[in-house]
Scaffold this active site. Structure first.
Site: not given
Ligand code: C5P
Length: 238
Positions: A64, A122, A61, A214
């Protein structure tokens, strides 16, 4: 890349990631390496996963100034990963620089990693977006605007919630990739996610790929959980 199920390898180190992957020795996977694992292990984790024949989404992600993003992407392209990402909030110039860096860093004869942009995480709710990010718009509008800017910048798609996919597909076309985390089976713990859907629903809504962490990595039987989510995602009756 045919509508993959991407497993988020959110582990603190290579030893734990390898331990998890032991159960998957007969599977060619599409895995996601995020900040947690990459900051600890660096390129060696990517080399290891490539040797195992897995496809890789390197989820760092980037956000910059354009020059820094250009140089960073040039380096990341050399790792031979399949998919990378930036935050759309970095703006058009930054996203264009990301693409240019990837092109410059891709070896002759290799294909450039696909590049997508995060619209809104999200885990972000509309309330948080308004109150903390000071964006006074509907969340769906923001996602669509950021997605439009991403497409204009030449990127291959976005990261968003499956809930936003139908509108994105209508406005930007089905060939614009929608990679969607926030996937939970009905019986799963929601955790820190906010905009979640089941794998069946993600399929119905038209996501290009789902990212699952997960629900697989912390399951009692990860391989079984992977197979059951994959079947739901592919619309296979079990
Ligand atoms: O465990 P869970 O399925 O919630 O993991 C989702 C994964 O997708 C995490 O690795 C998270 O960093 C990533 N992700 C996300 N939302 C985004 C972009 C990436 O949840 N917008």
């Amino acid at each position: 890349m045919q509508r993959p199920l991407i497993i988020a390898l959110d582990f603190p180190n290579q030893r734990e990631a390898q331990g998890f992957l032991k159960d998957f020795q007969n599977e060619k996977l599409f895995v996601k390496v995020g900040m947690e694992l990459f900051y600890r292990e660096g390129p060696s984790i990517i080399h290891y996963l490539k040797e195992q024949g897995h496809s890789i989404f390197l989820d760092l992600k980037l956000h910059d100034i354009p020059n820094t993003v250009y140089s960073s992407m040039k380096g990341l392209a050399g790792l031979g990963v399949d998919l990378v990402n930036v935050h759309a909030a970095g703006g058009q110039k930054m996203m264009e620089a990301a693409l240019e860096g990837l092109e410059a860093g891709t070896a002759i004869g290799q294909s450039r990693p696909k590049c997508i942009a995060v619209t809104q995480l999200t885990s972000t709710t509309e309330e948080v977006m308004r109150r903390e990010l000071l964006i006074e718009r509907d969340l769906l509008d923001v996602v669509v605007e950021y997605a439009t800017l991403t497409k204009k910048s030449g990127l291959d798609g976005i990261v968003c919630s499956s809930l936003e996919v139908p509108v994105i597909n209508r406005q930007l076309g089905n060939d614009f990739m929608t990679v969607t985390p926030g996937i939970r089976q009905a019986c799963d713990d929601v955790g820190d996610q906010a905009r979640i859907v089941t794998p069946e629903k993600a399929r119905e809504l038209g996501s290009t790929a789902i990212v699952v962490g997960r629900s697989i990595t912390r399951a009692n039987n990860p391989l079984q959980s992977y197979k059951s989510i994959q079947a739901a995602w592919e619309g296979v009756q079990v």
